[in-house]
Design a protein around this motif. Sequence first.
Motif, PDB file in Angstrom:
ATOM      1  N   GLU A 197       0.807  -1.209   0.000  1.00  0.00           N
ATOM      2  CA  GLU A 197       0.000   0.000   0.000  1.00  0.00           C
ATOM      3  C   GLU A 197       0.846   1.266   0.000  1.00  0.00           C
ATOM      4  N   VAL A 198       2.086   1.122   0.378  1.00  0.00           N
ATOM      5  CA  VAL A 198       2.954   2.295   0.438  1.00  0.00           C
ATOM      6  C   VAL A 198       3.319   2.740  -0.971  1.00  0.00           C
ATOM      7  N   ALA A 199       3.264   4.037  -1.167  1.00  0.00           N
ATOM      8  CA  ALA A 199       3.603   4.578  -2.481  1.00  0.00           C
ATOM      9  C   ALA A 199       5.036   4.220  -2.844  1.00  0.00           C
ATOM     10  N   GLY A 200       5.229   3.745  -4.012  1.00  0.00           N
ATOM     11  CA  GLY A 200       6.576   3.406  -4.457  1.00  0.00           C
ATOM     12  C   GLY A 200       6.973   1.984  -4.131  1.00  0.00           C
ATOM     13  N   ILE A 201       6.115   1.270  -3.455  1.00  0.00           N
ATOM     14  CA  ILE A 201       6.404  -0.127  -3.151  1.00  0.00           C
ATOM     15  C   ILE A 201       5.307  -0.997  -3.763  1.00  0.00           C
ATOM     16  N   GLY A 202       5.731  -1.836  -4.656  1.00  0.00           N
ATOM     17  CA  GLY A 202       4.785  -2.738  -5.299  1.00  0.00           C
ATOM     18  C   GLY A 202       4.975  -4.142  -4.788  1.00  0.00           C
ATOM     19  N   PRO A 203       4.319  -5.076  -5.405  1.00  0.00           N
ATOM     20  CA  PRO A 203       4.390  -6.468  -4.957  1.00  0.00           C
ATOM     21  C   PRO A 203       5.819  -7.003  -4.970  1.00  0.00           C
ATOM     22  N   VAL A 204       6.584  -6.617  -5.944  1.00  0.00           N
ATOM     23  CA  VAL A 204       7.934  -7.172  -6.069  1.00  0.00           C
ATOM     24  C   VAL A 204       8.802  -6.757  -4.886  1.00  0.00           C
ATOM     25  N   ILE A 205       8.832  -5.474  -4.635  1.00  0.00           N
ATOM     26  CA  ILE A 205       9.663  -5.005  -3.528  1.00  0.00           C
ATOM     27  C   ILE A 205       9.088  -5.467  -2.195  1.00  0.00           C
ATOM     28  N   ALA A 206       7.787  -5.469  -2.099  1.00  0.00           N
ATOM     29  CA  ALA A 206       7.165  -5.923  -0.847  1.00  0.00           C
ATOM     30  C   ALA A 206       7.620  -7.348  -0.534  1.00  0.00           C
ATOM     31  N   ARG A 207       7.661  -8.176  -1.562  1.00  0.00           N
ATOM     32  CA  ARG A 207       8.057  -9.559  -1.325  1.00  0.00           C
ATOM     33  C   ARG A 207       9.530  -9.650  -0.933  1.00  0.00           C
ATOM     34  N   LYS A 208      10.349  -8.848  -1.589  1.00  0.00           N
ATOM     35  CA  LYS A 208      11.774  -8.860  -1.232  1.00  0.00           C
ATOM     36  C   LYS A 208      11.957  -8.473   0.229  1.00  0.00           C
ATOM     37  N   VAL A 209      11.214  -7.465   0.637  1.00  0.00           N
ATOM     38  CA  VAL A 209      11.339  -7.013   2.019  1.00  0.00           C
ATOM     39  C   VAL A 209      10.909  -8.116   2.972  1.00  0.00           C
ATOM     40  N   ARG A 210       9.793  -8.720   2.679  1.00  0.00           N
ATOM     41  CA  ARG A 210       9.328  -9.803   3.553  1.00  0.00           C
ATOM     42  C   ARG A 210      10.348 -10.938   3.588  1.00  0.00           C
ATOM     43  N   TRP A 211      10.880 -11.207   2.432  1.00  0.00           N
ATOM     44  CA  TRP A 211      11.869 -12.286   2.347  1.00  0.00           C
ATOM     45  C   TRP A 211      13.031 -12.001   3.287  1.00  0.00           C
ATOM     46  N   ALA A 212      13.481 -10.754   3.288  1.00  0.00           N
ATOM     47  CA  ALA A 212      14.654 -10.409   4.094  1.00  0.00           C
ATOM     48  C   ALA A 212      14.332 -10.415   5.587  1.00  0.00           C
ATOM     49  N   VAL A 213      13.084 -10.184   5.878  1.00  0.00           N
ATOM     50  CA  VAL A 213      12.709  -9.919   7.257  1.00  0.00           C
ATOM     51  C   VAL A 213      12.239 -11.180   7.965  1.00  0.00           C
ATOM     52  N   GLU A 214      11.777 -12.133   7.183  1.00  0.00           N
ATOM     53  CA  GLU A 214      11.165 -13.324   7.768  1.00  0.00           C
ATOM     54  C   GLU A 214      12.181 -14.345   8.222  1.00  0.00           C
ATOM     55  N   GLU A 215      11.651 -15.306   8.921  1.00  0.00           N
ATOM     56  CA  GLU A 215      12.501 -16.410   9.352  1.00  0.00           C
ATOM     57  C   GLU A 215      12.888 -17.241   8.139  1.00  0.00           C
TER      58      GLU A 215
END
Lengths: 245, 245
Positions: A197-215
């Motif tokens: 939902e954040v401007a400038g962040i789409g599904p691709v970046i969102a997934r990368k972020v989750r990937w980095a942050v998750e277990e």
Amino acid sequence: MNHPGPTRLIVDDREWHGAMPAALAACAAFAVEIRRLPVGDYCLDDALLFERKTLPDLAASIADGRLFRQSLRLLKATLPAALILEGSARDLASSGMRVEAIRGALVTVSLFMGLPVLRTRDAADTLLTLSYAAQQRRTLANGGLPRHAYRPRGKAALQSHVLQGLPGIGPARAARLIQRFGSVEAATGADLDALSEVAGIGPVIARKVRWAVEEPRGIYVREKGSNSRHSGGPRQHETRTIASH
Amino acid sequence: MNHPGPTRLIVDDREWHGAMPAALAACAAFAVEIRRLPVGDYCLDDALLFERKTLPDLAASIADGRLFRQSLRLLKATLPAALILEGSARDLASSGMRVEAIRGALVTVSLFMGLPVLRTRDAADTLLTLSYAAQQRRTLANGGLPRHAYRPRGKAALQSHVLQGLPGIGPARAARLIQRFGSVEAATGADLDALSEVAGIGPVIARKVRWAVEEPRGIYVREKGSNSRHSGGPRQHETRTIASH
DNA sequence: TGTTTTCGATCTTGA
DNA sequence: TCAAGATCGAAAACA
């Protein structure tokens, strides 16, 4: 908590030279202590931090890039901090620095880094400003005045810095993440949908972020509150290359 | 939010008087638009907000308490905002306001409210400052300080890298945090006690980490109990948040 | 109090 | 000439 009695002023020992000792002696408002401070030049009531610079000092700091680092350090301190600029533009005559460079640097520090900049005429004037600040802080801390949205200014910068470690996140997106979620904790805890939902962040970046942050143990996904679909495709494997941007 | 081409400057119609129209005409740096702004006097690239005041204006605002309300409105605006103070102390001669009152007000606004204050000599100087600000905003992309361009590949290294943005956390402690909590999300969500359980992390660093990770609201005031001297100790005193609203 | 770890500054290297 | 990287030393915090 407020200290009773006079304002406690800690002066960094390296700052104890020039006109300042005399000016302090002439000023009864402070209980002075001289000590090495880890950051900054003056500390009021253990609650406010100040870095004092004459204009030639400032010019030198700009020239060798020190101003930037120092400001950053001040901002990272947990105490509210400010930069005190002492002297008038005339003092710059001999430094060979253009006034424009100064102005540009001040815009950066003040506006973009969020470090308050106060100007004073001379050492006595600086002390006067310090005493105002101490006085007002006590009033505010007592709740005597309505408290207003004071934001510890440098914190946003630090938080942004932390988030920039994430893949696909640079200064701009980091700032928006902080703006949207309010804290690093909340941003790293956000799920895919919220991130997108954040401007400038789409599904691709969102997934990368989750990937980095998750277990890392990721085949059986146990997502917290989110009942949304789990990143449609297969979990991204550890060997996958993360494009930097 | 990024506009190509020249800087777009929206000027509030009520601000369109005095020396400003002429100064703007002489300045080719902006694509000017005159319009009523809901808050502030100038808006750059739809991204930065400025309130301009001459020193007599400021004196008047202080006298009738307007300064305070206006500053609050600027702070509440979604855009980053700043106050531009135009003129020199000489302009105050006729206002009957003491310089001390001005100084006190500026300390409040700048330091305690956290609204950046920039000083300029005259209208042309103000425009110059505006153009600097616009220029730098484009460069910085509104986010602040760019972190290392280098980003490690591989999940473990990346996670470690993210955590190393936190104060007091370097490679060693970052690795232990990942080991203990399993993910960046869990580490940033951990409370003081959990953090302190990690080897190499004590109360001081745990508190710093929490400080960096939590939401940035409130005035930080030194807490009551710690009356002992902190000589050689950390600058990071125990702090207590006074809710700001 | 000793040891580990981080952080800031300086120096170097390469573009 | 300037920027990014690596190294070194010193301070700080943990145990």
